[in-house]
Scaffold this motif. Structure first.
Motif, PDB file in Angstrom:
ATOM      1  N   ASN A  84       0.838  -1.209   0.000  1.00  0.00           N
ATOM      2  CA  ASN A  84       0.000   0.000   0.000  1.00  0.00           C
ATOM      3  C   ASN A  84       0.868   1.253   0.000  1.00  0.00           C
ATOM      4  O   ASN A  84       0.589   2.226  -0.704  1.00  0.00           O
ATOM      5  CB  ASN A  84      -0.898   0.034   1.249  1.00  0.00           C
ATOM      6  N   LEU A  85       1.934   1.211   0.802  1.00  0.00           N
ATOM      7  CA  LEU A  85       2.781   2.392   0.958  1.00  0.00           C
ATOM      8  C   LEU A  85       3.530   2.716  -0.331  1.00  0.00           C
ATOM      9  O   LEU A  85       3.697   3.889  -0.679  1.00  0.00           O
ATOM     10  CB  LEU A  85       3.765   2.171   2.113  1.00  0.00           C
ATOM     11  N   LYS A 112      -3.044  -3.939  -7.452  1.00  0.00           N
ATOM     12  CA  LYS A 112      -3.367  -4.711  -6.249  1.00  0.00           C
ATOM     13  C   LYS A 112      -2.307  -4.414  -5.203  1.00  0.00           C
ATOM     14  O   LYS A 112      -1.113  -4.394  -5.523  1.00  0.00           O
ATOM     15  CB  LYS A 112      -3.402  -6.210  -6.574  1.00  0.00           C
ATOM     16  N   THR A 113      -2.728  -4.163  -3.981  1.00  0.00           N
ATOM     17  CA  THR A 113      -1.768  -3.828  -2.929  1.00  0.00           C
ATOM     18  C   THR A 113      -1.943  -4.737  -1.716  1.00  0.00           C
ATOM     19  O   THR A 113      -2.976  -5.377  -1.541  1.00  0.00           O
ATOM     20  CB  THR A 113      -1.913  -2.364  -2.482  1.00  0.00           C
ATOM     21  N   PHE A 114      -0.904  -4.776  -0.899  1.00  0.00           N
ATOM     22  CA  PHE A 114      -0.955  -5.524   0.352  1.00  0.00           C
ATOM     23  C   PHE A 114      -0.404  -4.645   1.468  1.00  0.00           C
ATOM     24  O   PHE A 114       0.347  -3.700   1.213  1.00  0.00           O
ATOM     25  CB  PHE A 114      -0.168  -6.838   0.238  1.00  0.00           C
ATOM     26  N   GLU A 115      -0.766  -4.973   2.693  1.00  0.00           N
ATOM     27  CA  GLU A 115      -0.336  -4.174   3.837  1.00  0.00           C
ATOM     28  C   GLU A 115       1.058  -4.585   4.303  1.00  0.00           C
ATOM     29  O   GLU A 115       1.991  -3.791   4.291  1.00  0.00           O
ATOM     30  CB  GLU A 115      -1.333  -4.315   4.990  1.00  0.00           C
ATOM     31  N   GLU A 116       1.213  -5.844   4.709  1.00  0.00           N
ATOM     32  CA  GLU A 116       2.490  -6.324   5.240  1.00  0.00           C
ATOM     33  C   GLU A 116       3.052  -7.524   4.470  1.00  0.00           C
ATOM     34  O   GLU A 116       4.254  -7.672   4.347  1.00  0.00           O
ATOM     35  CB  GLU A 116       2.338  -6.706   6.722  1.00  0.00           C
ATOM     36  N   THR A 132      13.916   2.223   2.315  1.00  0.00           N
ATOM     37  CA  THR A 132      12.815   3.189   2.294  1.00  0.00           C
ATOM     38  C   THR A 132      11.726   2.597   3.185  1.00  0.00           C
ATOM     39  O   THR A 132      11.703   1.390   3.438  1.00  0.00           O
ATOM     40  CB  THR A 132      12.249   3.388   0.870  1.00  0.00           C
ATOM     41  N   PRO A 133      10.775   3.414   3.667  1.00  0.00           N
ATOM     42  CA  PRO A 133       9.733   2.872   4.543  1.00  0.00           C
ATOM     43  C   PRO A 133       8.902   1.771   3.889  1.00  0.00           C
ATOM     44  O   PRO A 133       8.358   0.906   4.573  1.00  0.00           O
ATOM     45  CB  PRO A 133       8.859   4.097   4.847  1.00  0.00           C
ATOM     46  N   ASP A 134       8.821   1.803   2.548  1.00  0.00           N
ATOM     47  CA  ASP A 134       7.980   0.835   1.827  1.00  0.00           C
ATOM     48  C   ASP A 134       8.760  -0.348   1.254  1.00  0.00           C
ATOM     49  O   ASP A 134       8.185  -1.176   0.550  1.00  0.00           O
ATOM     50  CB  ASP A 134       7.257   1.544   0.676  1.00  0.00           C
TER      51      ASP A 134
END
Length: 245
Positions: A84-85, A112-116, A132-134
Motif C-alpha cells: 500500500n505504501l 493490487k496492494t498488500f499491507e504487510e 525506504t519505509p515501503d
C-alpha cells in the motif's frame, strides 16, 4: 544482460542499473521490478513472451523509486502488485519530483496492494522497510532465492536516501540472514550468496558509527568494503542525505 540463477530464476541487469528479476512458477512468470526505462521493460517482456513463452502472472514493485517502477507502463495490462505504501508514494510523484527524470509517459501504480505480506503459490512478498519505509522483499522458497530490492547493493555503494532508516535497515538485514536461502539478488549489482548480506550489514554499521563519531572518515576509506565498491559518489551523496534529515 540476462543471467540464469536457477532453472526458474533469471536476472536482467547492467552495470549499476536496477535488476529486473523473472521468476517462473507453474502457472506463468512473475516479474520483480521494471527498471527506469520503458524501452528496457519492453525488451524484457518480449523475452518472456517470445523466448520463455510464458504468461506474465503479475509484476511486483519492491519500492517506489523510479529505477524500479517506471517500466510499469509496459505492463499496464498485467496485474501489478506492491505494498500500500509503495502505491501511495508513487501517487505522490508530482511535476517537481519528475522533472529531473526520464519521461516515461505516466506513472503507473499497482492494481493490487498488500499491507504487510502477500503470498502467491511458492512466492512470498513482505514489506520490511529500511532502505525506504515501503521497501519489500520477494522470497522464492522453492528455489531458495531472496530478491532483496535496494536493501542490498553488491559491489556498489548503496543509495542511502533521505527516508532511509539505518537502524531499521540493519535489523531487516539481520532478519533476512535467518532465511533458508542460497541466493540473494540485490537491487543493484551481481547476485551472490548470504555473504552480500553480511557486507551490507558491515557497511551500514560503519556508516552509523561515522555518524555517531566513533569512527573516522579515513578509517572508512581504508576499508575494502568501501574502497572497492563502485560509484563512490553515492557514498558522499548518501551521507548528505542522512545528515539532511
Amino acid at each position: 544482460m540476462i543471467q540464469r540463477i536457477t532453472d526458474k530464476v533469471f536476472v536482467v541487469g547492467m552495470e549499476g542499473s536496477a535488476n529486473v528479476v523473472i521468476i517462473s512458477i507453474p502457472k506463468g512468470v512473475i516479474v520483480v521490478d521494471t527498471s527506469l526505462f520503458p524501452e528496457k521493460a519492453q525488451k524484457i517482456r518480449e523475452f518472456i513472451e517470445s523466448v520463455l513463452r510464458k504468461e506474465i502472472l503479475f509484476v511486483v514493485n519492491t519500492h517506489y523509486h523510479p529505477d524500479h517502477t517506471f517500466g510499469n507502463v509496459v505492463f499496464e495490462d498485467v496485474q501489478i502488485i506492491s505494498s500500500n505504501l509503495t502505491s501511495e508514494k508513487m501517487r505522490m510523484m508530482d511535476e517537481e519530483y519528475l522533472k529531473e527524470l526520464p519521461s516515461n509517459g505516466k506513472v503507473v501504480t499497482a492494481s493490487k496492494t498488500f499491507e504487510e505480506e502477500y503470498r502467491e503459490g511458492p512466492v512470498t512478498l513482505k514489506k520490511v522497510g529500511g532502505h525506504t519505509p515501503d521497501s519489500s522483499v520477494v522470497i522464492f522458497e522453492q528455489e531458495r532465492v531472496l530478491v532483496a530490492g535496494d536493501l542490498v547493493f553488491n559491489d556498489l555503494h548503496p543509495e542511502i536516501v533521505q527516508d532511509s532508516k539505518i537502524t531499521e535497515w540493519l535489523e531487516v538485514l539481520e532478519n533476512l540472514k535467518k532465511l533458508k536461502i542460497d541466493w540473494v539478488i540485490p537491487g543493484h549489482g551481481n547476485h551472490s550468496d548470504k555473504v552480500c548480506l553480511d557486507l551490507m550489514i558491515k557497511y551500514l554499521a560503519k556508516i552509523q558509527r561515522l555518524l555517531d563519531g566513533t569512527i573516522t572518515y579515513a578509517e572508512i576509506l581504508s576499508d575494502e568494503n568501501f574502497s572497492k565498491r563502485k560509484f563512490p559518489e553515492l557514498f558522499s551523496w548518501g551521507l548528505e542525505n542522512l545528515i539532511a534529515h
